[in-house]
Scaffold this active site. Structure first.
Site, short mmCIF file in Angstrom:
data_model
loop_
_atom_site.label_atom_id
_atom_site.label_comp_id
_atom_site.label_asym_id
_atom_site.label_seq_id
_atom_site.Cartn_x
_atom_site.Cartn_y
_atom_site.Cartn_z
N SER A 18 0.82 -1.23 0.00
CA SER A 18 0.00 0.00 0.00
C SER A 18 0.85 1.27 0.00
CB SER A 18 -1.03 0.01 1.13
OG SER A 18 -0.50 -0.46 2.30
N ASN A 19 2.00 1.25 0.66
CA ASN A 19 2.88 2.43 0.59
C ASN A 19 3.42 2.62 -0.83
OD1 ASN A 19 3.50 3.89 3.29
ND2 ASN A 19 3.31 1.73 3.84
N ARG A 70 22.50 -14.42 2.89
CA ARG A 70 22.05 -13.03 2.75
C ARG A 70 22.91 -12.27 1.75
NH1 ARG A 70 18.51 -10.26 6.17
NH2 ARG A 70 18.52 -11.92 7.69
N MET A 95 10.73 -6.34 4.14
CA MET A 95 10.96 -6.95 5.45
C MET A 95 12.24 -7.80 5.51
SD MET A 95 8.52 -5.46 6.93
CE MET A 95 8.19 -6.16 8.54
N ARG A 96 13.28 -7.38 4.80
CA ARG A 96 14.58 -8.05 4.94
C ARG A 96 15.55 -7.05 5.58
NH1 ARG A 96 13.99 -13.03 4.96
NH2 ARG A 96 16.18 -13.41 4.56
N LEU A 98 18.93 -5.35 5.88
CA LEU A 98 19.98 -5.11 4.88
C LEU A 98 21.34 -5.04 5.57
CD1 LEU A 98 17.98 -2.48 2.82
CD2 LEU A 98 18.56 -4.81 2.10
N ASN A 112 13.50 4.46 4.12
CA ASN A 112 12.60 3.40 4.63
C ASN A 112 11.47 4.05 5.41
OD1 ASN A 112 11.76 0.73 5.45
ND2 ASN A 112 12.68 1.14 7.45
N HIS A 114 9.06 3.27 8.66
CA HIS A 114 9.04 2.41 9.84
C HIS A 114 7.88 2.83 10.74
CE1 HIS A 114 10.53 -0.22 12.94
NE2 HIS A 114 10.38 0.76 13.81
N SER A 141 7.58 6.86 10.79
CA SER A 141 8.73 7.68 10.42
C SER A 141 9.27 7.24 9.06
CB SER A 141 9.88 7.50 11.43
OG SER A 141 9.44 7.70 12.76
N ASP A 150 16.95 0.54 11.49
CA ASP A 150 16.02 1.63 11.79
C ASP A 150 16.71 2.79 12.54
OD1 ASP A 150 13.95 0.12 10.62
OD2 ASP A 150 13.57 -0.91 12.51
C1 GAR Z 1 3.75 -0.66 6.76
O1 GAR Z 1 2.91 -0.48 7.87
C2 GAR Z 1 5.17 -0.25 7.07
O2 GAR Z 1 5.24 0.86 7.94
C3 GAR Z 1 5.70 -1.48 7.72
O3 GAR Z 1 5.15 -2.55 6.98
C4 GAR Z 1 3.89 -2.15 6.45
C5 GAR Z 1 3.89 -2.43 4.98
O4 GAR Z 1 2.64 -2.23 4.41
N1 GAR Z 1 7.13 -1.51 7.69
C6 GAR Z 1 7.88 -2.13 8.59
O5 GAR Z 1 7.40 -2.73 9.53
C7 GAR Z 1 9.36 -2.04 8.35
N2 GAR Z 1 10.09 -2.61 9.43
P1 GAR Z 1 2.48 -2.09 2.85
O6 GAR Z 1 3.21 -3.27 2.21
O7 GAR Z 1 1.00 -2.18 2.61
O8 GAR Z 1 3.05 -0.77 2.43
#
Ligand code: GAR
Length: 200
Positions: A18-19, A70, A95-96, A98, A112, A114, A141, A150
């Site tokens: 979604s982001n 990795r 969600m990997r 780096l 990123n 977070h 953030s 992070d």
């Molecule tokens: C979002 O809420 C983002 O902030 C979080 O994963 C979700 C992804 O949603 N990110 C983390 O937790 C990073 N450590 P999306 O795939 O729908 O954008």
């Protein structure tokens, strides 16, 4: 006046995307300073891949499960990114973790999102940890990616109040529209800075 060329931007995802969609939709505006040159997922089944294709974006998969370690995965990801030639890379629900090697390859170009008010709650389960700590606010953030998880400088962040009956899930749900507004705005600010710098 001639408009500066749009800043080439790649997006890394792992899930629903979604982001990524929010950024890609913002980038459709002629006066938005970034363009999306590709979306890469480390998961072949990420819902975001279909959403990216529906928006006409170029997509790739670098499946981390196909690599022995990795470093090998990151080398493959790095090669895909080099082919896209991005100036900025947005991790958007990627969600990997780096490694310092990968981060150093893209130093000053990697951002990123977070789901916490950094520097609070680096890592996972951010909303649960904010509730358990009795915080009054939770937030999201956008930050520079450095070798510390992070831990890079915050570019922008926004918060909402934690309500008495909030759970991690309700907080995440109420924060999502805030995230989806924040990331395109933060990328816009970064891309405008890139436009001001001489291109290499
Ligand atoms: C979002 O809420 C983002 O902030 C979080 O994963 C979700 C992804 O949603 N990110 C983390 O937790 C990073 N450590 P999306 O795939 O729908 O954008």
């Amino acid at each position: 006046m001639m408009r500066s060329p749009k800043v080439r931007t790649a997006i890394l995802i792992s899930g629903r995307g979604s982001n990524m969609v929010a950024i890609a939709q913002a980038a459709q505006a002629t006066d938005y300073p970034a363009e999306i040159v590709g979306v890469i997922s480390n998961r072949p089944d990420a819902k975001g891949l279909e959403r990216a294709k529906a928006l006409g974006l170029n997509t790739d998969i670098v499946d981390h499960k196909l690599y022995d370690n990795r470093k090998a995965f990151e080398q493959a990801l790095h090669a895909q990114l080099l082919a896209l030639d991005p100036e900025i890379i947005c991790c958007a629900g990627f969600m990997r973790i780096l490694t310092p090697w990968f981060v150093s390859q893209w130093h000053g170009r990697l951002i990123n999102i977070h789901p916490s008010l950094l520097p609070k709650y680096k890592g996972l389960n951010t909303h649960q940890r904010a509730i358990e700590a009795g915080d009054t606010h939770a937030g999201v953030s956008v930050h520079w990616v450095t070798a510390e998880l992070d831990g890079g400088e915050v570019i922008d962040q926004r918060s909402i109040e934690i309500l008495p009956h909030d759970t991690a899930d309700t907080l995440a749900e109420r924060l999502l529209p805030v995230e989806l507004a924040l990331y395109p705005d933060a990328l816009e600010a970064v891309a405008l800075q890139f436009q001001k710098q001489p291109r290499q």
